[in-house]
Design a protein around this motif. Structure first.
Motif, PDB file in Angstrom:
ATOM      1  N   PHE A 182       0.855  -1.186   0.000  1.00  0.00           N
ATOM      2  CA  PHE A 182       0.000   0.000   0.000  1.00  0.00           C
ATOM      3  C   PHE A 182       0.894   1.241   0.000  1.00  0.00           C
ATOM      4  N   ASP A 183       0.572   2.204  -0.884  1.00  0.00           N
ATOM      5  CA  ASP A 183       1.417   3.407  -1.002  1.00  0.00           C
ATOM      6  C   ASP A 183       0.614   4.530  -1.646  1.00  0.00           C
ATOM      7  N   MET A 184       1.311   5.655  -1.914  1.00  0.00           N
ATOM      8  CA  MET A 184       0.689   6.855  -2.498  1.00  0.00           C
ATOM      9  C   MET A 184       1.168   7.072  -3.944  1.00  0.00           C
ATOM     10  N   ARG A 185       1.257   5.968  -4.689  1.00  0.00           N
ATOM     11  CA  ARG A 185       1.760   6.085  -6.061  1.00  0.00           C
ATOM     12  C   ARG A 185       0.819   6.860  -6.983  1.00  0.00           C
ATOM     13  N   ILE A 186      -0.428   7.120  -6.543  1.00  0.00           N
ATOM     14  CA  ILE A 186      -1.352   7.880  -7.396  1.00  0.00           C
ATOM     15  C   ILE A 186      -1.012   9.381  -7.411  1.00  0.00           C
ATOM     16  N   VAL A 187      -0.164   9.837  -6.471  1.00  0.00           N
ATOM     17  CA  VAL A 187       0.162  11.271  -6.402  1.00  0.00           C
ATOM     18  C   VAL A 187       0.866  11.765  -7.672  1.00  0.00           C
ATOM     19  N   PRO A 188       1.914  11.071  -8.185  1.00  0.00           N
ATOM     20  CA  PRO A 188       2.519  11.536  -9.435  1.00  0.00           C
ATOM     21  C   PRO A 188       1.531  11.598 -10.599  1.00  0.00           C
ATOM     22  N   LEU A 189       0.549  10.661 -10.609  1.00  0.00           N
ATOM     23  CA  LEU A 189      -0.467  10.699 -11.662  1.00  0.00           C
ATOM     24  C   LEU A 189      -1.332  11.949 -11.533  1.00  0.00           C
ATOM     25  N   LEU A 190      -1.687  12.314 -10.296  1.00  0.00           N
ATOM     26  CA  LEU A 190      -2.462  13.537 -10.080  1.00  0.00           C
ATOM     27  C   LEU A 190      -1.679  14.779 -10.532  1.00  0.00           C
ATOM     28  N   ILE A 191      -0.388  14.769 -10.266  1.00  0.00           N
ATOM     29  CA  ILE A 191       0.453  15.893 -10.730  1.00  0.00           C
ATOM     30  C   ILE A 191       0.403  15.997 -12.247  1.00  0.00           C
ATOM     31  N   ALA A 192       0.489  14.832 -12.919  1.00  0.00           N
ATOM     32  CA  ALA A 192       0.465  14.825 -14.385  1.00  0.00           C
ATOM     33  C   ALA A 192      -0.832  15.409 -14.926  1.00  0.00           C
ATOM     34  N   ILE A 193      -1.953  15.147 -14.233  1.00  0.00           N
ATOM     35  CA  ILE A 193      -3.250  15.655 -14.691  1.00  0.00           C
ATOM     36  C   ILE A 193      -3.250  17.180 -14.739  1.00  0.00           C
ATOM     37  N   PHE A 194      -2.578  17.825 -13.780  1.00  0.00           N
ATOM     38  CA  PHE A 194      -2.603  19.287 -13.695  1.00  0.00           C
ATOM     39  C   PHE A 194      -1.435  19.959 -14.413  1.00  0.00           C
ATOM     40  N   VAL A 195      -0.396  19.199 -14.741  1.00  0.00           N
ATOM     41  CA  VAL A 195       0.806  19.807 -15.324  1.00  0.00           C
ATOM     42  C   VAL A 195       0.785  19.799 -16.842  1.00  0.00           C
ATOM     43  N   TYR A 196       0.374  18.682 -17.445  1.00  0.00           N
ATOM     44  CA  TYR A 196       0.536  18.524 -18.891  1.00  0.00           C
ATOM     45  C   TYR A 196      -0.679  19.021 -19.660  1.00  0.00           C
ATOM     46  N   GLN A 197      -0.405  19.494 -20.877  1.00  0.00           N
ATOM     47  CA  GLN A 197      -1.461  19.991 -21.759  1.00  0.00           C
ATOM     48  C   GLN A 197      -1.897  18.933 -22.776  1.00  0.00           C
ATOM     49  N   ARG A 198      -1.277  17.770 -22.744  1.00  0.00           N
ATOM     50  CA  ARG A 198      -1.618  16.694 -23.681  1.00  0.00           C
ATOM     51  C   ARG A 198      -2.105  15.472 -22.894  1.00  0.00           C
ATOM     52  N   SER A 199      -3.318  15.046 -23.182  1.00  0.00           N
ATOM     53  CA  SER A 199      -3.915  13.927 -22.440  1.00  0.00           C
ATOM     54  C   SER A 199      -3.147  12.620 -22.582  1.00  0.00           C
ATOM     55  N   PRO A 200      -2.634  12.259 -23.779  1.00  0.00           N
ATOM     56  CA  PRO A 200      -1.901  10.992 -23.885  1.00  0.00           C
ATOM     57  C   PRO A 200      -0.707  10.904 -22.941  1.00  0.00           C
ATOM     58  N   VAL A 201      -0.090  12.049 -22.628  1.00  0.00           N
ATOM     59  CA  VAL A 201       1.062  12.023 -21.720  1.00  0.00           C
ATOM     60  C   VAL A 201       0.626  11.567 -20.327  1.00  0.00           C
ATOM     61  N   VAL A 202      -0.550  11.979 -19.904  1.00  0.00           N
ATOM     62  CA  VAL A 202      -1.070  11.563 -18.594  1.00  0.00           C
ATOM     63  C   VAL A 202      -1.252  10.040 -18.567  1.00  0.00           C
TER      64      VAL A 202
END
Length: 464
Positions: A65-85
Motif C-alpha cells: 500500500f502506497d501513495m503512487r497515485i500522487v505523481p499521476l495527479l500531478i500529471a493531470i494538472f501539469v501537462y497539456q496533452r492527455s496521452p502524456v497523462v
C-alpha cells in the motif's frame, strides 16, 4: 491506524523525492532542448511512483500500500496533452513489476493503467471547463481516489469485504487528505514558477529597455555632435560667405563710384575694362546666390529636372572655353578626352550636368597650382551596379584630400580644412550641390584622393 501512519510516511518520501526531482529538473534537465525536458519530466514522475512503491507499506507478502497515485495527479494538472497523462499512469503501473511478478503486481498494473486512462480523460475535460484550480483539484482528487479504491476492491488480491470494512475506512480519508496537501504544494510551486517566468520576462524587458536607452543615448550624443558640427560649419560658412559676398560687392561699389567720380577723365578703354570687372564681379555674386538657392531647393525637394537628349560630343564645348583662360593664367595643362565607344547621346538634364561639371572643374583649377587638369568621358560597367554608365572623371594634380575628409567635403558649408577657405576662398557649397544634383539625375559622385597627390572626382550617370 497503521495505514494512516504508513501513508503519512509514504507522503514524506514523495515530498523528499519531489524536492530532489525539482533540483534535477532545474539544474540538469531545464538547460536541455524542449523534447528532452518533456521526456525528462515524464520519467521523473514515473520514478516518483516507483519510489512511493519502494517505500510503501507491505501488508502481506507482495501486497504493498502506497501513495503512487500522487505523481499521476500531478500529471493531470501539469501537462497539456492527455496521452502524456496516460503514459505516466502506464509507466507507474509497469514499475510495480520491479518488485516481482505476482498477482498483486498484476492488479497494481491494471489499477494504474485504468487510472492513467481516466486521468487522461479528466485532463482533457478540465482543460475545457473554466473552473478555478481548487474546484478542478477537488474533482480530480475525489475521482482518482475513489476509482483507486474501487479498482483495489475489484482487481486486488485482498478479499473485497476485508478491504472495504477494515482497510478502506483508513486509507481513503488519509489518501484524500494527503493528496489535497500535495495539491496545495503543487499549486504553490506553480505560482512560484509563474512568478519566476514573469520575473524573467520583466528582466528581459528591462534589459531590452536598457539597451534601447543606451542606443537612444548614443543617437542623442551623435546628434548633439552633429548639431555642434553643423553650428561650427554654419559659423565658418557665414564668415566665408561674408568675405565671398563682400569682395565682388566692394568691387562693384568701388568701381561704380570711381566711374561716377571720374567719368569725364576716364578713357573709353579704361571704362571698358572697368565694365568687364563690374560684370565679372556681378557674375561671381550671382553664382554665390544661385548656389544658395539651389541648395535650398534641393533640401526642399523643389528643384526641377528637365531631361532631354544630350550629345556627348558637344560637352567639351560647354566647359572648354570657360576654363581655358583659367588654365592659361595659372599655366596649367587642360585636356578633355572623349572615348570613341560612347553612344551619341544620353538622356539627362543639360543645365544640371553642365553645373556639376563646372563645379568639379572649378574646384580642380582652384586647388591646383602646378601640373594639369583633365576631363575624361568614358563608358564603364560597375560590378555592384546594374547597367552601363557614362563617367565624367575630373582629375587634377592639386593639393589632394586626406582620406578621412572624403565624406566631409560633400557636406554643405564644409571644406576639407577651415584653412582651405581662408587661402583659396569659396563657400563650400559646390560639392554638396553637385552630389545632390547627381542623385537627381540618377547617378552619383565618387572621389579618389590622397593628401598632396591630387584628386579624381568621377560623376557616374546611367546610360539608360
Amino acid at each position: 491506524m497503521e495505514f494512516s501512519k504508513m501513508f503519512i510516511q509514504n507522503m514524506a518520501v514523495l515530498v523528499t523525492f519531489a524536492y530532489i526531482a525539482n533540483l534535477i529538473y532545474k539544474y540538469a534537465i531545464y538547460r536541455t532542448s524542449g523534447v528532452v525536458k518533456y521526456i525528462g519530466s515524464v520519467l521523473l514522475l514515473i520514478a516518483g511512483g516507483w519510489s512511493a512503491t519502494f517505500f510503501g507499506f507491505e501488508l502481506r507478502e507482495g501486497i504493498i500500500f502506497d501513495m503512487r497515485i500522487v505523481p499521476l495527479l500531478i500529471a493531470i494538472f501539469v501537462y497539456q496533452r492527455s496521452p502524456v497523462v496516460f503514459v505516466v499512469g502506464l509507466g507507474i503501473g509497469l514499475t510495480r513489476f520491479a518488485f516481482g511478478f505476482t498477482d498483486a503486481a498484476l492488479a497494481g498494473f491494471i489499477n494504474l493503467t485504468i487510472l492513467g486512462f481516466v486521468g487522461a480523460l479528466l485532463n482533457s475535460w478540465l482543460r475545457s471547463v473554466n473552473w478555478s484550480f481548487l474546484r478542478q483539484a477537488a474533482v480530480a482528487l475525489v475521482v482518482i481516489n475513489v476509482l483507486n479504491c474501487v479498482n483495489i476492491a475489484i482487481f486486488g488480491v485482498i478479499p473485497a469485504d476485508e478491504y472495504l470494512l477494515h482497510i478502506l475506512p483508513y486509507t481513503l480519508p488519509t489518501s484524500l487528505l494527503l493528496c489535497s496537501f500535495f495539491a496545495f504544494i503543487l499549486r504553490d510551486f506553480q505560482k512560484d514558477q509563474h512568478r519566476a517566468v514573469e520575473l524573467g520576462k520583466l528582466n528581459r524587458l528591462l534589459r531590452q529597455q536598457t539597451e534601447e536607452l543606451e542606443k537612444n543615448k548614443a543617437v542623442l550624443e551623435d546628434r548633439a555632435k552633429q548639431l555642434q558640427l553643423a553650428s561650427q560649419y554654419k559659423s565658418e560658412f557665414l564668415a566665408n560667405m561674408s568675405h565671398e559676398l563682400r569682395t565682388p560687392l566692394n568691387s562693384i561699389i568701388n568701381l561704380a563710384q570711381f566711374i561716377s567720380d571720374s567719368a569725364e577723365d576716364t578713357s573709353s578703354e579704361e571704362m571698358h575694362r572697368y565694365g568687364q570687372l563690374i560684370f565679372h564681379s556681378g557674375e561671381d555674386l550671382l553664382k554665390i546666390i544661385n548656389d544658395i538657392l539651389d541648395l535650398s531647393k534641393v533640401e526642399a525637394g523643389k528643384l526641377e529636372v528637365v531631361t532631354e537628349d544630350i550629345s556627348l560630343v558637344e560637352i567639351p564645348t560647354w566647359v572648354g572655353p570657360y576654363f581655358e583662360l583659367t588654365a592659361e593664367r595659372k599655366q596649367l595643362t587642360f585636356d578633355i578626352r572623349v572615348e570613341e565607344d560612347l553612344p551619341d547621346t544620353i538622356c539627362s538634364d543639360p543645365q544640371r550636368l553642365q553645373q556639376i561639371l563646372r563645379n568639379l572643374l572649378a574646384n580642380a583649377f582652384k586647388f591646383t597650382e602646378t601640373g594639369k587638369v583633365e576631363l575624361n568621358i568614358y563608358k564603364a560597367e560597375e560590378p555592384q551596379l546594374k547597367g552601363e554608365w557614362v563617367v565624367f572623371a575630373v582629375r587634377d594634380t592639386g593639393i589632394g584630400i586626406a582620406a578621412e575628409k572624403h565624406f566631409t567635403i560633400f557636406e554643405a558649408f564644409q571644406q576639407a580644412d577651415s584653412t582651405v577657405s581662408k587661402k583659396y576662398g569659396g563657400t563650400g557649397l559646390g560639392l554638396s550641390i553637385s552630389r545632390d544634383l547627381a542623385r537627381l539625375l540618377g547617378g552619383f559622385i565618387r572621389v579618389e584622393s590622397a593628401e598632396g597627390k591630387g584628386s579624381t572626382f568621377a560623376l557616374f550617370l546611367p546610360l539608360s
